[in-house]
Each structure stands twice: as C-alpha cells, then as structure tokens.
Design a protein around this motif. Structure first.
Motif, PDB file in Angstrom:
ATOM      1  N   THR A  72       0.822  -1.215   0.000  1.00  0.00           N
ATOM      2  CA  THR A  72       0.000   0.000   0.000  1.00  0.00           C
ATOM      3  C   THR A  72       0.859   1.269   0.000  1.00  0.00           C
ATOM      4  O   THR A  72       0.506   2.269  -0.637  1.00  0.00           O
ATOM      5  CB  THR A  72      -0.942   0.024   1.213  1.00  0.00           C
ATOM      6  N   LEU A  73       2.002   1.226   0.693  1.00  0.00           N
ATOM      7  CA  LEU A  73       2.900   2.380   0.669  1.00  0.00           C
ATOM      8  C   LEU A  73       3.650   2.470  -0.655  1.00  0.00           C
ATOM      9  O   LEU A  73       3.896   3.559  -1.179  1.00  0.00           O
ATOM     10  CB  LEU A  73       3.893   2.301   1.825  1.00  0.00           C
ATOM     11  N   GLY A  74       4.023   1.301  -1.204  1.00  0.00           N
ATOM     12  CA  GLY A  74       4.744   1.297  -2.473  1.00  0.00           C
ATOM     13  C   GLY A  74       3.916   1.869  -3.606  1.00  0.00           C
ATOM     14  O   GLY A  74       4.417   2.650  -4.432  1.00  0.00           O
ATOM     15  N   VAL A  75       2.647   1.487  -3.644  1.00  0.00           N
ATOM     16  CA  VAL A  75       1.758   2.030  -4.669  1.00  0.00           C
ATOM     17  C   VAL A  75       1.389   3.467  -4.336  1.00  0.00           C
ATOM     18  O   VAL A  75       1.245   4.311  -5.218  1.00  0.00           O
ATOM     19  CB  VAL A  75       0.486   1.160  -4.792  1.00  0.00           C
ATOM     20  N   GLY A  76       1.252   3.736  -3.050  1.00  0.00           N
ATOM     21  CA  GLY A  76       0.883   5.083  -2.633  1.00  0.00           C
ATOM     22  C   GLY A  76      -0.627   5.252  -2.567  1.00  0.00           C
ATOM     23  O   GLY A  76      -1.183   6.156  -3.187  1.00  0.00           O
ATOM     24  N   ILE A  77      -1.298   4.377  -1.804  1.00  0.00           N
ATOM     25  CA  ILE A  77      -2.742   4.492  -1.635  1.00  0.00           C
ATOM     26  C   ILE A  77      -3.030   5.729  -0.784  1.00  0.00           C
ATOM     27  O   ILE A  77      -2.556   5.848   0.344  1.00  0.00           O
ATOM     28  CB  ILE A  77      -3.327   3.244  -0.956  1.00  0.00           C
ATOM     29  N   ILE A  78      -3.792   6.661  -1.327  1.00  0.00           N
ATOM     30  CA  ILE A  78      -4.095   7.916  -0.643  1.00  0.00           C
ATOM     31  C   ILE A  78      -5.581   7.955  -0.304  1.00  0.00           C
ATOM     32  O   ILE A  78      -6.430   7.804  -1.181  1.00  0.00           O
ATOM     33  CB  ILE A  78      -3.720   9.129  -1.515  1.00  0.00           C
ATOM     34  N   LEU A  79      -5.887   8.169   0.982  1.00  0.00           N
ATOM     35  CA  LEU A  79      -7.270   8.321   1.428  1.00  0.00           C
ATOM     36  C   LEU A  79      -7.377   9.594   2.247  1.00  0.00           C
ATOM     37  O   LEU A  79      -6.648   9.763   3.228  1.00  0.00           O
ATOM     38  CB  LEU A  79      -7.702   7.127   2.291  1.00  0.00           C
ATOM     39  N   PRO A  80      -8.266  10.518   1.884  1.00  0.00           N
ATOM     40  CA  PRO A  80      -8.479  11.715   2.712  1.00  0.00           C
ATOM     41  C   PRO A  80      -9.029  11.333   4.080  1.00  0.00           C
ATOM     42  O   PRO A  80      -9.615  10.253   4.255  1.00  0.00           O
ATOM     43  CB  PRO A  80      -9.520  12.516   1.907  1.00  0.00           C
ATOM     44  N   PHE A  81      -8.875  12.233   5.042  1.00  0.00           N
ATOM     45  CA  PHE A  81      -9.379  11.972   6.393  1.00  0.00           C
ATOM     46  C   PHE A  81     -10.876  11.676   6.366  1.00  0.00           C
ATOM     47  O   PHE A  81     -11.355  10.778   7.068  1.00  0.00           O
ATOM     48  CB  PHE A  81      -9.099  13.171   7.299  1.00  0.00           C
ATOM     49  N   GLY A  82     -11.620  12.411   5.565  1.00  0.00           N
ATOM     50  CA  GLY A  82     -13.062  12.208   5.497  1.00  0.00           C
ATOM     51  C   GLY A  82     -13.426  10.807   5.051  1.00  0.00           C
ATOM     52  O   GLY A  82     -14.396  10.217   5.545  1.00  0.00           O
ATOM     53  N   SER A 135     -14.175  16.849   2.408  1.00  0.00           N
ATOM     54  CA  SER A 135     -12.991  15.987   2.454  1.00  0.00           C
ATOM     55  C   SER A 135     -13.256  14.663   1.741  1.00  0.00           C
ATOM     56  O   SER A 135     -12.401  14.155   1.004  1.00  0.00           O
ATOM     57  CB  SER A 135     -12.598  15.731   3.909  1.00  0.00           C
ATOM     58  N   ILE A 136     -14.465  14.117   1.950  1.00  0.00           N
ATOM     59  CA  ILE A 136     -14.828  12.874   1.261  1.00  0.00           C
ATOM     60  C   ILE A 136     -14.836  13.082  -0.241  1.00  0.00           C
ATOM     61  O   ILE A 136     -14.461  12.194  -1.012  1.00  0.00           O
ATOM     62  CB  ILE A 136     -16.203  12.382   1.752  1.00  0.00           C
ATOM     63  N   GLY A 137     -15.239  14.283  -0.669  1.00  0.00           N
ATOM     64  CA  GLY A 137     -15.281  14.589  -2.096  1.00  0.00           C
ATOM     65  C   GLY A 137     -13.920  14.589  -2.765  1.00  0.00           C
ATOM     66  O   GLY A 137     -13.826  14.518  -3.998  1.00  0.00           O
ATOM     67  N   GLU A 138     -12.853  14.661  -1.967  1.00  0.00           N
ATOM     68  CA  GLU A 138     -11.494  14.627  -2.521  1.00  0.00           C
ATOM     69  C   GLU A 138     -10.991  13.211  -2.751  1.00  0.00           C
ATOM     70  O   GLU A 138      -9.858  13.007  -3.210  1.00  0.00           O
ATOM     71  CB  GLU A 138     -10.539  15.352  -1.568  1.00  0.00           C
ATOM     72  N   THR A 139     -11.826  12.219  -2.447  1.00  0.00           N
ATOM     73  CA  THR A 139     -11.426  10.821  -2.586  1.00  0.00           C
ATOM     74  C   THR A 139     -11.092  10.482  -4.036  1.00  0.00           C
ATOM     75  O   THR A 139     -11.865  10.788  -4.952  1.00  0.00           O
ATOM     76  CB  THR A 139     -12.555   9.880  -2.108  1.00  0.00           C
ATOM     77  N   HIS A 140      -9.949   9.858  -4.220  1.00  0.00           N
ATOM     78  CA  HIS A 140      -9.596   9.314  -5.528  1.00  0.00           C
ATOM     79  C   HIS A 140     -10.229   7.931  -5.599  1.00  0.00           C
ATOM     80  O   HIS A 140      -9.713   6.966  -5.047  1.00  0.00           O
ATOM     81  CB  HIS A 140      -8.075   9.241  -5.666  1.00  0.00           C
TER      82      HIS A 140
END
Length: 397
Positions: A72-82, A135-140
């Motif tokens: 998950t760190l290698g790929v770079g999974i990004i989740l906003p706080f929301g 913040s949830i709206g920033e979810t990729h």
C-alpha cells in the motif's frame, strides 16, 4: 529525510491506538466467543474451543497487515481523512449487528465507496459536517477501489486458511421436530495498513511516487485498521470441504474487483462499478452457499446405524485418535452402536482401553484405538447429535 520518515511512521502507528475500529472489532471477537461458549454449554454441557479463540484470530492478522503495508505504501494508496472517517462509521454501524458476515470487505468498502460518490453532493448547513463531506469529495475513487480489491483478496485467503478450522457445533430442532447438527464458522479480523493521508508532514521526493498521485504533494502516514468478517452455517457439508471453496470464490471476486478498479484509473466509472459488483458479488456467494445447504440432505443427523461425529473436543482421547468431524462410528469394542447411550455402554465394556470401527468421510472403514485414563472425558471427547429439550427451531441466517 530518514528521520522525518521514521517520526511520521511512529506517529502513524500511534494513530492506530486511537482508532475506534481497532477496539470495536476486538470487542466483537470477544462477544462472539462468549455467546459461542454459552451456546455450546447449552447444547453439550461443555465448551469445545477456548472462549477467546476468536480474539486470538484477530491478533494473528496484525502482523499480516504490516507486511501488506509494503504494497500500500509502495503504490501510494491515498485516502483523505473524510474517507477514513466514512469507512470507520460504516464499519462501526455494521458491527452493531453482531453478525460477522456484514463485516466483509465487499459490504464495508462497497457501501463506503458509493457513499463517497453521493455525500459530497449534499449540503447540510452545518460547517463541520459540510467540511467532512468536502474531504470525502477529494477521494480518488480508483485508489479506494484498488484498496478494496486488495483487501477482498486477503479476506478470501484468510477464509481459506483459517475459517474451516475450530468451527463450532450446534444442535437445533428441525421443522419436523428432529435434532439436526450444524457447524458454524464465525471470524472477525482486523488488518492495520499504512495509507497516505493528505497533509503537510512529508514531501514526495520522486515524480513517479506515489503511483496513484491525485494532486497532493505532501502527506501524512496513518496506520488504519480495516475490519473483516466471515460467517458460515453448514448442516449438509463439512466445513473443511465447503468453506475453502467459498474462500476461493471470494478471492476470485477480489481479483475481478481489483482488475476493474485498476481500469478505473483511466475510466473512473469502473471504480464505481467495482463497488456495486463487490456488494452484489459477495451477497451472491453467501446466497449460493446457504441455498445449496438448505436444498441438500443434512449429514449431522441420527442414523439407524452408527453415530456421526459432530464435534471433537481439543486435547481429548478422540483428538489423539485423529477422529474427524463427519466420520461415523459404527462399532465400539466390537459392539454396534446407533445411540449415545449405546456408545457409552459399549465403552464401559473395557474401561481401560477402547477400539472403534469408523467409516471415514470417503466411505472407507478404519480402526482407531487408545488407552483410557482416569479423568478422560467419559465419551472420549466426542459430540454427537442427540435429543434435547431446549433447542431453538432452525432459522436461516
């Protein structure tokens, strides 16, 4: 640079211990163990497995989560706080049902991803709530879907490896008033994974990392616990045969979800479709297992000849003789048996030694024997289907 990373990793680990999902999942495991032991004592006047067995299963996945974090760190999974908050709320809501099957990744992430699409379109007039929705709206969405696919694959593997062992026998009265035995497998796991959260703690040093870059150039590292759950109740097949098949189906669904999620990097609608497929696919697998079990003849019932083994108590003479769930004992010390009373009387013919004739799950005869010592279980640690007075009527779960 290295010092900043180490400091941020330590902070990320610390965030794990203030996350409610971490404690709620463990609490559910303890509650499941309590009710399991209570039911086993009701049906058999003895517990089969230790009351904290489910809790111990949770602990064993903690290291697995840290190992998977390399990916998950290698790929770079990004989740906003929301989004993390949303997944946590959905998880806690499902845990209140005290039904492990609703903690399946397909349900939790499937509903969370769909909510991540819908909630940002709403406004409530409450600043804190609207900020959370923003913040949830920033979810990729593809990143979230990819994480869902990865977790579903891991969940399927855990079902294959763990869910078919240490299952719990139960007795209930069928609609015809006859005793029927079931085997119940219920598991909850918590998988802590390092994910990236938009913030200002660390700056990315490479243009190509994170691979799933969504515009943020700085981030924090959080160790986020993700809950998983599984439930299966079988009367017409053996857990060691059916549950691994279910696990493989779950793994295959996870691979399909992951492929669809990766396609979402270029076509975001595919990520939304993966959430729909996760929910309906997981429910379809559950339905197929339950429907097949209901349509088939139960195997844990009383027979005219022999006694089918419903359970084996750990560290008992039965376990030492390698007696297995689903095998049929036809003779004890040369005496044919078909009732629990007859089994016990045949054992009394030789209080120091017993010899059993057993039909295994392949239909082949074999013999098992052992010495009996003072203090051993009076029925060798075997549990059978037998008549009782307080069973509940069979219900579909």
């Amino acid at each position: 640079m290295i010092e900043s990373w180490l400091l941020e990793l330590l902070k990320g680990v610390g965030r794990l211990f203030i996350h409610p999902v971490f404690y709620v999942t463990m609490a559910v495991a303890v509650v499941l163990g309590y009710f399991r032991v209570k039911r086993e004592r009701h049906d058999f006047h003895i517990r089969v497995e230790y009351g904290l067995t489910e809790f111990q299963k949770v602990l064993k996945t903690l290291v697995l989560g840290l190992a998977l974090s390399v990916l998950t760190l290698g790929v770079g999974i990004i989740l906003p706080f929301g989004t993390i908050f949303l997944i946590s709320i959905v998880t806690v809501a499902f845990t209140l049902l005290i039904k492990p099957r609703f903690l399946s990744t397909g349900y939790i992430f499937g509903f969370s991803l769909l909510l991540a699409v819908l909630l940002p379109k709403w406004t409530t007039g409450i600043a804190s709530v609207d900020s959370l929705f923003s913040s949830i709206g920033e979810t990729h969405l593809p990143s979230m879907a990819i994480l869902m696919g990865m977790l579903m694959i891991v969940e399927g593997i855990l079902v294959i490896k763990q869910a078919s062992t240490q299952t719990s026998p139960q007795l209930e009265k069928s609609k015809r008033g006859l005793p029927v035995g079931f085997h119940v497998s219920q598991r909850v796991w918590v998988l802590p994974l390092f994910v990236l959260v938009p913030g200002d703690a660390l700056q990315t040093s490479f243009e190509w990392w994170p691979v799933l870059q969504v515009g943020e150039q700085s981030f924090s590292i959080w160790l986020v616990p993700f809950a998983m759950g599984f439930y299966s109740r079988l009367k017409a097949s053996l857990p060691k045969e059916t549950i691994p098949i279910t696990g493989r189906q779950m793994t295959a669904l996870g691979v399909l979800i992951l492929a669809l999620a990766i396609a979402g990097v270029w076509w975001e609608t595919a990520a939304i479709l993966s959430a729909v497929l996760a929910v309906f696919g997981r429910e379809f697998i559950q339905y197929r297992v339950r429907a097949h079990d209901e349509e088939s003849q139960p195997i844990f019932v009383q027979r005219d000849k022999g006694l089918v083994i419903l359970g084996v108590i750990p560290q008992s003479p039965a376990e030492k003789m390698n007696l297995q769930i689903g095998e049929i004992i036809v003779k004890v010390n040369g005496i044919s048996v078909s009732t629990v009373e007859g089994f016990y009387e045949a054992l009394q013919q030789n209080r120091a030694f017993c010899k059993l004739q057993v039909v295994d799950t392949n239909g082949e005869d074999r013999f098992a024997q052992c010495a009996i010592y003072e203090g051993d279980h009076h029925e060798l640690g075997l549990l059978f289907v037998q008549y009782g007075k307080k069973w509940k009527r069979t219900e579909a779960v």
